[in-house]
Design a protein around this motif. Sequence first.
Motif, short mmCIF file in Angstrom:
data_model
loop_
_atom_site.label_atom_id
_atom_site.label_comp_id
_atom_site.label_asym_id
_atom_site.label_seq_id
_atom_site.Cartn_x
_atom_site.Cartn_y
_atom_site.Cartn_z
N UNK A 380 0.83 -1.22 0.00
CA UNK A 380 0.00 0.00 0.00
C UNK A 380 0.86 1.27 0.00
N UNK A 446 -0.38 -2.33 -19.73
CA UNK A 446 -1.64 -2.42 -18.96
C UNK A 446 -1.31 -2.79 -17.52
N UNK A 448 -3.21 -2.87 -13.25
CA UNK A 448 -4.49 -2.80 -12.54
C UNK A 448 -4.90 -1.39 -12.15
N UNK A 467 2.51 -6.66 -5.72
CA UNK A 467 3.04 -7.89 -5.16
C UNK A 467 2.13 -9.09 -5.42
N UNK A 468 1.00 -8.87 -6.03
CA UNK A 468 0.17 -10.02 -6.40
C UNK A 468 0.69 -10.66 -7.68
N UNK A 469 1.65 -10.02 -8.36
CA UNK A 469 2.18 -10.63 -9.58
C UNK A 469 3.68 -10.84 -9.48
N UNK A 470 4.18 -11.78 -10.29
CA UNK A 470 5.53 -12.32 -10.12
C UNK A 470 6.16 -12.68 -11.47
N UNK A 471 6.33 -11.70 -12.35
CA UNK A 471 6.81 -12.03 -13.70
C UNK A 471 8.28 -12.47 -13.73
N UNK B 364 3.87 -16.42 -14.45
CA UNK B 364 5.04 -15.56 -14.30
C UNK B 364 5.48 -14.98 -15.63
N UNK B 365 4.54 -14.89 -16.58
CA UNK B 365 4.92 -14.36 -17.88
C UNK B 365 4.99 -12.82 -17.84
N UNK B 371 0.67 -13.23 -14.55
CA UNK B 371 1.75 -13.41 -13.58
C UNK B 371 1.28 -13.29 -12.13
N UNK B 372 0.04 -13.72 -11.89
CA UNK B 372 -0.46 -13.71 -10.51
C UNK B 372 0.27 -14.76 -9.66
N UNK B 373 0.45 -14.43 -8.41
CA UNK B 373 0.91 -15.46 -7.47
C UNK B 373 -0.24 -16.44 -7.22
#
Lengths: 532, 532
Positions: A380, A446, A448, A467-471, B364-365, B371-373
Amino acid sequence: MLFNRVNGKCQLLTKKGTTMKLKLMIACICFVLGIQNYNVSAQTQVERWKIFELTLNGPKTGNPFTEVEFSADFQQAGQIISLAGFYDGEGKYKVRFMPQSEGEWTYVTKSNIRDLNGKKGKLVCTPPSPGNHGPVSVKDTFYFAYADGTPHHSFGTTCYAWVHQGDSLAELTLKTLSNGYFNKIRMCLFPKDYRYNKNEPEYYPFEGEPLTKWDYTRFNPAYFRNIEKRIGQLDALGIQADLIVFHPYDRWGFENMDSVTNERYIRYIIARFAAYKNVWWSMANEYNLIRSKTIADWQRYLQLFAENDPYNHLRGVHNSGTVFTESPLITHISIQNRETARSYEYRTKLNKPVVYDECKYEGNIERPWGSLTARELTHRFWVGMINGGYVGHGETLLTDDLEQSAVLWWSKGGTLKGESPERIKFLKEIIESAPAYLEPVKSGSRNPWNINRLSFKEEYFLEYIPYEIQPVLHYLNLPEGKNYEVEVIDTWNMTIEKLPKLYSGKNNKIPMPGKPGMAIRMVRTDNGVAPN
Amino acid sequence: MLFNRVNGKCQLLTKKGTTMKLKLMIACICFVLGIQNYNVSAQTQVERWKIFELTLNGPKTGNPFTEVEFSADFQQAGQIISLAGFYDGEGKYKVRFMPQSEGEWTYVTKSNIRDLNGKKGKLVCTPPSPGNHGPVSVKDTFYFAYADGTPHHSFGTTCYAWVHQGDSLAELTLKTLSNGYFNKIRMCLFPKDYRYNKNEPEYYPFEGEPLTKWDYTRFNPAYFRNIEKRIGQLDALGIQADLIVFHPYDRWGFENMDSVTNERYIRYIIARFAAYKNVWWSMANEYNLIRSKTIADWQRYLQLFAENDPYNHLRGVHNSGTVFTESPLITHISIQNRETARSYEYRTKLNKPVVYDECKYEGNIERPWGSLTARELTHRFWVGMINGGYVGHGETLLTDDLEQSAVLWWSKGGTLKGESPERIKFLKEIIESAPAYLEPVKSGSRNPWNINRLSFKEEYFLEYIPYEIQPVLHYLNLPEGKNYEVEVIDTWNMTIEKLPKLYSGKNNKIPMPGKPGMAIRMVRTDNGVAPN
């Protein structure tokens, strides 16, 4: 101490009844003591933006709070600053002055009491010492700066009732704060009655019988001296004191005082605290929950501060439900809301700096607002900052003591037990080392939110990946024809990895570690070689 | 095989030209064979909701797809179901029928070709075998049920192009699906051209020259046989096939076919696929991105399905930006959006079941949507479910192969590598073991959404605490005067811990482990003793 002694001596002489001869003698004594031809004085010099305090002895009888008028005019080069004084008990009358320009100032007191009236003096305002940047005000619509121009990037925390817990806990709180996680703290002027804070305060703000009958016409100076001591200690740590004037967590009646008392209280705290350069005025915590007060009341309080605080310290009204926007006298938007991504929306709509004073707390208590994971709070902060706002921290972490008497940072201070403060400090250092001021920009990719990037012209970019995504790969868009050093930042593990090559133009493929909570810093380098 | 042989024999006889005497002889043979006095037949019996298929030989010359009309009327107790047949190549004309009621059915074919016209037969529809619950339809406005009344709680996944990857990968996909994570799969009827799916399909839907000149008037039956084989295999696993009729990921021209071709294609897939009980019709993936088609086109396609699919299979239109709501013929709201908490808002506004077919994917793309956890996707399932909707899974996890040719579940199927499927299955089992149907209710405690609890009357409650918070204590409100067994569920570690005592009434203090992603199940027990 010299100040009090000199002052005391002058008063003693004055009280005898004066003749021309005696006056001359006093003038001579004063001259010898370095006070020249003013008959009352205090310090002779003060640093710019620090406090000059004048103390006079006056009546102890009757009600000094309501019967004695006492103020002083400070003058320099045609400008006059009129300051209300205040009664500090035991016959002491004080006025405090924070000079905003250097050089010589003169002053003269005014009172309906002869002993306090017409006392003159002068002082020399010297340049600020290193680390003294003056008070904070709004800069370029959406930002803050100290008076000397140094940017202030607000990284707040909340310890609502830390000044009401006694010395030993307060000293521990200050020691924790000295670690540099935060540069602002929200704190209540009145004591707090709420879960995890049921203990009585050490002092009460008024004379009278606790919980039965207050004498609202008589302040308890010890109560306010305690607070201002803490304000001064915060200032020494470079921390802004965001003072909450009214709040709804009350069992003593301070939430529901009459309007005359409210106004007297406001004038008294302005007289006492306004000279502290690190003061911000927050009319309320959760104004919507204070049923005794209307929007018109909040507007009136803002007006009182605007008219009577000669330094024009920052003013806000913190909400529970609806965000307060009903007065042009708020200097910034003070927000309680979990969605820090809306910073950009608020600043664009309201044309003021946006401070998420409360986006819920790292903790584990029985309320959703007090049981955020450290990751979520860190997130946040990043989201709020990237969207052009400022965010505040709070901690409600129970450890061994699961009772309502547990010492939670958010309420009582003490030590920090959570994992977010180090991460917030990591972000703070990144922002402080960036060029000021960073502006939120829409990213090509793009995402969120509307915004996921800050920029300084085409010189510097900071992009955050939630932090919800992890590319494992990230497409990075940069201006064409310019070279950028790119660093991959792990906001959780607090690492910064510089990539070996320089990047330019659109759709750069940046290798990422496939972990959540990453950011990317892009710094322009002109010579085509990556900086060290 | 009897079917074809019997059918072939009847046709051979018919072709000779009939006299009254011959007709009688045929009738006698048929009677002996158990077909009584109908001159054409196939199977003699079929399980309710399974497929009865009739195959006739007809012309191979000319264009059987455009020149031959072929259909059949199935009749039972005054009701007539008219079904379009289809040409399956090599002179074979077929009609498929899924009987929805048991007992004897008769049928008669219709055609503009004499050999295909007026062929009669009958069949007996037998009771469904265990595990055969029939097709799914909408139940009680917001829910789904199989035709036999069994609740269907939709837990979908997405493998857009799995049927276009050849047998060995498809068999692997089916093996993965047999683990029971999901009971619906979204899949494209046309081949897919998109990142991580650039390979040519094994078959093409039309005859002609790939990428240069299709003969849109001639379907390639092998293409559709491949798909229906997979639909049948999914059905055997209890998995709904959510068939995507049009999509924008195209390099072959199927996105931009003319309206006559589109309609012929729709009628053809209805004739072939509608008899599969597990079929859902999804007009589009990301309808907004298909520029060649207007809202009126989508309305027209929905109408074609509604008018021509005698079983009234579920119909949806999946969005990219704006959610599709412009036709009363959609049976449920098919949504792509990350905010599954809005399920309740959508269902309340639109009075239909809400299916978040796409809330982004565990992966993780290089795209935020891919790429969501696993934690985030698991969370989105819980939030969507608790708010009265259904949620779909997808996986875009690169492992060793970081190339565009990598086999990602979301596109090609294969194996699942992520951590969310097990958690989704855990939730699925919780929901399947609950009384149906659970209704979202507002909880007494404040929470970030409107809704955080499901209930079945006052018998059963399921409450979810979002994974961004981690309380050590939770206040639980229950009805007064009733006893509840309370279980603390860890949605990530997939544990369920039953508390030793029973709870009742408001503000029960439930000890929690201070970990993120917890849920609480409350089951009423009448005897005042906790169930085992």
